[in-house]
Motif scaffolding. Structure first.
Motif, PDB file in Angstrom:
ATOM      1  N   VAL A   7       0.861  -1.178   0.000  1.00 25.55           N
ATOM      2  CA  VAL A   7       0.000   0.000   0.000  1.00 25.55           C
ATOM      3  C   VAL A   7       0.898   1.229   0.000  1.00 25.55           C
ATOM      4  CG1 VAL A   7      -1.722   1.338   1.270  1.00 25.55           C
ATOM      5  CG2 VAL A   7      -1.892  -1.160   1.184  1.00 25.55           C
ATOM      6  N   ARG A   8       0.664   2.117  -0.948  1.00 27.17           N
ATOM      7  CA  ARG A   8       1.458   3.341  -1.046  1.00 27.17           C
ATOM      8  C   ARG A   8       0.552   4.467  -1.546  1.00 27.17           C
ATOM      9  NH1 ARG A   8       6.592   2.256  -4.348  1.00 27.17           N
ATOM     10  NH2 ARG A   8       6.874   0.835  -2.563  1.00 27.17           N
ATOM     11  N   GLU A   9       0.665   5.617  -0.908  1.00 29.46           N
ATOM     12  CA  GLU A   9      -0.138   6.782  -1.293  1.00 29.46           C
ATOM     13  C   GLU A   9      -1.625   6.440  -1.341  1.00 29.46           C
ATOM     14  OE1 GLU A   9       1.161   9.664  -1.454  1.00 29.46           O
ATOM     15  OE2 GLU A   9       3.266   9.046  -1.400  1.00 29.46           O
ATOM     16  N   GLY A  10      -2.050   5.617  -0.387  1.00 29.01           N
ATOM     17  CA  GLY A  10      -3.461   5.265  -0.323  1.00 29.01           C
ATOM     18  C   GLY A  10      -3.926   4.327  -1.419  1.00 29.01           C
ATOM     19  N   ARG A  11      -3.015   3.626  -2.078  1.00 29.67           N
ATOM     20  CA  ARG A  11      -3.363   2.689  -3.136  1.00 29.67           C
ATOM     21  C   ARG A  11      -2.752   1.325  -2.834  1.00 29.67           C
ATOM     22  NH1 ARG A  11      -6.076   6.391  -3.640  1.00 29.67           N
ATOM     23  NH2 ARG A  11      -6.600   7.616  -5.523  1.00 29.67           N
ATOM     24  N   MET A  12      -3.566   0.301  -2.983  1.00 27.20           N
ATOM     25  CA  MET A  12      -3.140  -1.076  -2.754  1.00 27.20           C
ATOM     26  C   MET A  12      -2.784  -1.697  -4.101  1.00 27.20           C
ATOM     27  SD  MET A  12      -5.374  -4.027  -0.838  1.00 27.20           S
ATOM     28  CE  MET A  12      -4.757  -5.670  -0.475  1.00 27.20           C
ATOM     29  N   VAL A  13      -1.556  -2.193  -4.233  1.00 30.84           N
ATOM     30  CA  VAL A  13      -1.058  -2.669  -5.522  1.00 30.84           C
ATOM     31  C   VAL A  13      -0.408  -4.043  -5.356  1.00 30.84           C
ATOM     32  CG1 VAL A  13       0.533  -2.219  -7.435  1.00 30.84           C
ATOM     33  CG2 VAL A  13      -0.662  -0.307  -6.323  1.00 30.84           C
TER      34      VAL A  13
END
Length: 319
Positions: free
Chosen positions: A230-236
């Motif tokens: 999770v980075r910058e509010g995004r799950m990838v």
């Protein structure tokens, strides 16, 4: 017509889904789903059913169709994913239906909850994933538990449907315990409630904190694999490009890899390495433990050809 209406907002319904509802004389569905399409069903016969009345909906749809009505049986998400397509076909076949019996059946696909929720939180499903329902209303718990254990060990991203309800509060706890046997406690988890609906809620947590989160029947739980971040509010979840390309060097191919070809650790490369390990003295049982694969599969792999077929052989096989 078994109509998947997607997450519920009209703009996320397919054109065919909207057209099917417009064509229908009768609309049948769970009360919440009927509310989601209220703007599209004015002037139509509407039959509302409760949560556990799926078979009643299918039986009612068949009865109306036999009476000459054009029926739209609506499901949220996709009608074929934990939706009404399966029970409807069961009812049809039990009644002796065939494609030539005078009642046409069309399934109108829609975005399932895992697609909708994934779009809201980033790109968690970019690599292999699976969906498991925690509802034990129709599926024995040992079956669900075995599936959870298997996908956790195999490192799938997991989408949990029907994770918790007012009566079913321990299933999510048991799922967490099974997943933690194979996953790190800090594995990313996204919880999406009422995706694209008026009361939409999105939260991020970790696997060891998942069971304490606000989860209900309108929630879908997305659990990452060992590579998910999770980075910058995004799950990838990475697709795996970094295994072949040096992203930090402008995407240059890594040593030993070839663009457009299987990884050096793909099937043929792995078979060659496996057979070399065996020739060096490793037993099939040792190799099975090392690679976390069944011993009988390792035995078969040791006998498999480890070279790609020639172009002529490939053409002959295709012919």
């Amino acid at each position: 017509m078994l109509v998947g209406i997607g997450p519920g907002s009209v703009e996320h319904m397919t054109g065919r889904a909207r057209a099917a509802i417009a064509e229908a004389d009768t609309i049948i569905g769970y009360v919440t789903y009927i509310k989601l399409v209220a703007d599209l069903i004015e002037g139509k016969e509407v039959i509302r059913k409760s949560m556990t009345e799926e078979l009643d909906r299918a039986i009612e749809a068949l009865a109306r169709a036999r009476a000459g009505k054009k029926v739209a049986l609506v499901s949220s998400g996709d009608a074929g994913v934990y939706g009404m397509a399966g029970p409807t076909y069961e009812v049809l076949f039990e009644a002796g239906w065939t494609p030539d019996s005078g009642i046409a059946v069309e399934i109108v696909p829609g975005a399932s909850a895992l697609n909708s929720c994934a779009a809201l939180v980033g790109a968690p499903l970019t690599h292999d994933f699976c969906a498991i329902s925690l509802s034990d209303l129709l599926t024995p718990w040992p079956v669900i538990a075995r599936r959870l254990d298997a996908v956790a060990q195999a490192d799938f991203v997991v989408a949990l449907y029907n994770p918790k309800s007012g009566r079913r509060t321990q299933q999510i706890v048991q799922a967490q315990q099974l997943l933690l046997r194979h996953r790190r406690p800090d594995t990313p988890v996204a919880i999406v409630k009422s995706a694209y609906r008026r009361r939409e809620q999105i939260s991020f947590t970790t696997l060891d904190q998942m069971a304490e989160a606000d989860i209900g029947m309108l929630s879908t739980v997305l659990i990452g694999n060992s590579q998910t971040f999770v980075r910058e509010g995004r799950m990838v979840t990475p697709r795996g490009y970094a295994n072949k390309y040096a992203l930090e060097e402008g995407g240059a191919t890594r040593a030993g890899e070839q663009a457009g070809r299987s990884l050096s650790t793909g099937l043929l490369g792995w078979l060659r390495a496996l057979q070399a390990e065996h020739q060096a003295g490793a037993t099939p049982d040792e190799l099975a433990r090392r690679h976390r694969l069944p011993a009988d599969y390792i035995v078969q792999a040791l006998l498999a050809p480890a070279e790609a077929p020639t172009a002529a052989a490939a053409e002959e096989g295709e012919a």
